[in-house]
Write a protein that holds these residues in place. Structure first.
Motif, PDB file in Angstrom:
ATOM      1  N   CYS A  87     -26.553  -0.453  31.297  1.00 55.26           N
ATOM      2  CA  CYS A  87     -26.944  -1.853  31.117  1.00 55.26           C
ATOM      3  C   CYS A  87     -26.987  -2.576  32.453  1.00 55.26           C
ATOM      4  O   CYS A  87     -26.524  -2.053  33.468  1.00 55.26           O
ATOM      5  N   ILE A 100     -25.644  -5.995  34.110  1.00 52.79           N
ATOM      6  CA  ILE A 100     -24.692  -7.086  33.907  1.00 52.79           C
ATOM      7  C   ILE A 100     -25.044  -8.218  34.868  1.00 52.79           C
ATOM      8  O   ILE A 100     -25.027  -8.037  36.086  1.00 52.79           O
ATOM      9  N   TRP A 126     -25.665 -12.903  35.150  1.00 48.25           N
ATOM     10  CA  TRP A 126     -25.525 -14.233  34.512  1.00 48.25           C
ATOM     11  C   TRP A 126     -26.281 -15.250  35.337  1.00 48.25           C
ATOM     12  O   TRP A 126     -25.771 -15.647  36.368  1.00 48.25           O
ATOM     13  N   ASN A 131     -29.847  -1.718  28.446  1.00 46.22           N
ATOM     14  CA  ASN A 131     -29.811  -3.070  27.865  1.00 46.22           C
ATOM     15  C   ASN A 131     -29.525  -4.123  28.919  1.00 46.22           C
ATOM     16  O   ASN A 131     -28.920  -3.816  29.950  1.00 46.22           O
ATOM     17  N   GLU A 162     -27.169  -7.249  29.578  1.00 49.05           N
ATOM     18  CA  GLU A 162     -25.940  -7.855  29.077  1.00 49.05           C
ATOM     19  C   GLU A 162     -25.651  -9.108  29.891  1.00 49.05           C
ATOM     20  O   GLU A 162     -25.272  -9.027  31.060  1.00 49.05           O
ATOM     21  N   VAL A 178     -23.374 -11.619  30.972  1.00 49.27           N
ATOM     22  CA  VAL A 178     -21.909 -11.730  30.975  1.00 49.27           C
ATOM     23  C   VAL A 178     -21.514 -12.868  31.917  1.00 49.27           C
ATOM     24  O   VAL A 178     -21.774 -12.796  33.121  1.00 49.27           O
ATOM     25  N   PHE A 193     -15.393  -7.188  30.419  1.00 52.45           N
ATOM     26  CA  PHE A 193     -16.573  -6.365  30.133  1.00 52.45           C
ATOM     27  C   PHE A 193     -16.589  -5.101  30.988  1.00 52.45           C
ATOM     28  O   PHE A 193     -16.819  -3.998  30.499  1.00 52.45           O
ATOM     29  N   HIS A 253     -17.690  -0.585  25.386  1.00 52.98           N
ATOM     30  CA  HIS A 253     -18.874  -1.347  24.979  1.00 52.98           C
ATOM     31  C   HIS A 253     -20.081  -0.422  24.781  1.00 52.98           C
ATOM     32  O   HIS A 253     -21.167  -0.894  24.474  1.00 52.98           O
ATOM     33  N   PHE A 265     -21.316   1.996  27.167  1.00 51.58           N
ATOM     34  CA  PHE A 265     -22.163   2.281  28.325  1.00 51.58           C
ATOM     35  C   PHE A 265     -21.575   3.357  29.244  1.00 51.58           C
ATOM     36  O   PHE A 265     -20.386   3.384  29.527  1.00 51.58           O
ATOM     37  N   ALA A 312     -23.688   1.041  34.741  1.00 44.76           N
ATOM     38  CA  ALA A 312     -24.358  -0.264  34.741  1.00 44.76           C
ATOM     39  C   ALA A 312     -24.931  -0.593  36.100  1.00 44.76           C
ATOM     40  O   ALA A 312     -24.505  -0.055  37.126  1.00 44.76           O
TER      41      ALA A 312
END
Ligand code: ATR
Length: 280
Positions: free
Chosen positions: A11, A13, A15, A40, A42, A44, A52, A59, A61, A64
């Protein structure tokens, strides 16, 4: 009852994280290599990062990518390798013997792209790097690793250029931002790591006619795909390496670490991401 094994997944990560092109890149490789896996996004927030990351496998994974604003903070939540430590930031996490490790793949992204675009670039003796942020640290690390003996480093804030030179030693010479014009005639390789020339940012005011006739020009900015710096360099007949190439090459090792196959940066992948970057 038979156990149902879920396909491996990684994923991104961040924000916010929604604007990233990483899913497009990794889904392309999963599809073309015929690997059943996932990638994906995510979102966060900073206050949720530690939970996380520390429970990444819970979760679901295998690893990441990490982006703004978490790249520095993940160092303390993982065991960083030499590259992540030198750059002071990590963009890729993976499990090694059950332990969560972190690395920075911008270094090989930069080098891999230059190797692909201008294989003879390593003959440059003197290099001029503009900028002294995290991207610059990755570039300087790569140049020194490849044996470049002299890196002139210009940054608007001289103190940051000095700090970077102190970290990397005598091969890196800080120079004043106002002295770029004097350094250009000796620069066989010029690299822009600043945000100048990026969409919405001021242009990089620089006279490429001052560069030597066989100079190579690299720009880490990839929006727009062809920055004014690269356009001017190409108009002069100079060889170039662009920011999109670096973005694609930096994704290679993460994929390999998570899914066990080393993917290739193909012209088809490049066209796919280019189309996404230029769509309105
Ligand atoms: P990154 O991690 O992507 O390198 P950064 O650490 O924010 O991002 O660094 C941005 C770089 O662009 C810095 O070298 C910055 O110069 P300062 O250290 O003086 O801030 C440079 N930069 C950004 N805007 C600039 C501008 N208007 N003129 C010159 N340099 C600029």
């Amino acid at each position: 009852m038979t156990a149902v094994t879920k396909p491996r997944a990684a994923c991104l990560i961040g924000w916010p994280a929604a604007h990233s092109r990483s899913p497009l890149i990794h889904h392309y490789w999963l599809r073309t290599l015929g690997i059943e896996g996932g990638y994906n996004i995510e979102a966060v927030p900073p206050e949720g990062l530690a939970e996380f990351v520390l429970h990444l496998s819970t979760h679901g994974f295998a690893g990441a990518n990490v982006t703004i604003p978490h790249k520095e903070r993940v160092l303390a939540l993982t065991r960083p390798d030499d590259r992540a430590q030198a750059v002071g930031a990590a963009n890729t996490l993976w499990y090694e013997a059950g332990e969560l490790r972190s690395t920075n793949t911008d270094i090989e992204g930069f080098l891999g792209n230059l190797d692909a675009c201008v294989p003879e670039w390593g003959q440059a003796e003197e290099v001029l790097v503009l900028g002294a942020g995290g991207a610059s640290r990755a570039v300087v690390f790569g140049l020194i690793e490849r044996g470049i003996s002299r890196v002139h480093l210009a940054n608007r804030t001289m103190q940051r250029a000095r700090a970077l030179a102190e970290q990397f030693g005598a091969k890196v010479q800080p120079i004043a931002w106002e002295s770029i014009g004097e350094a250009l005639p000796r620069a066989k390789l010029l690299i822009n790591t600043t945000s100048l020339g990026m969409h919405g940012q001021p242009p990089l005011e620089l006279d490429v006619s001052l560069l030597p006739s066989h100079a190579v020009v690299a720009d880490l900015v990839y929006v727009p795909l062809e920055t004014p710096l690269l356009a001017a360099a190409r108009a002069r007949g100079l060889k170039t390496a662009d920011g999109l190439g670096m973005l694609l090459h930096q994704a290679v090792r993460g994929f390999e670490l998570w899914f066990g196959r080393r993917p290739e940066v193909t012209s088809e992948l490049r066209a796919l991401v280019e189309a996404d970057l230029t769509k309105v």
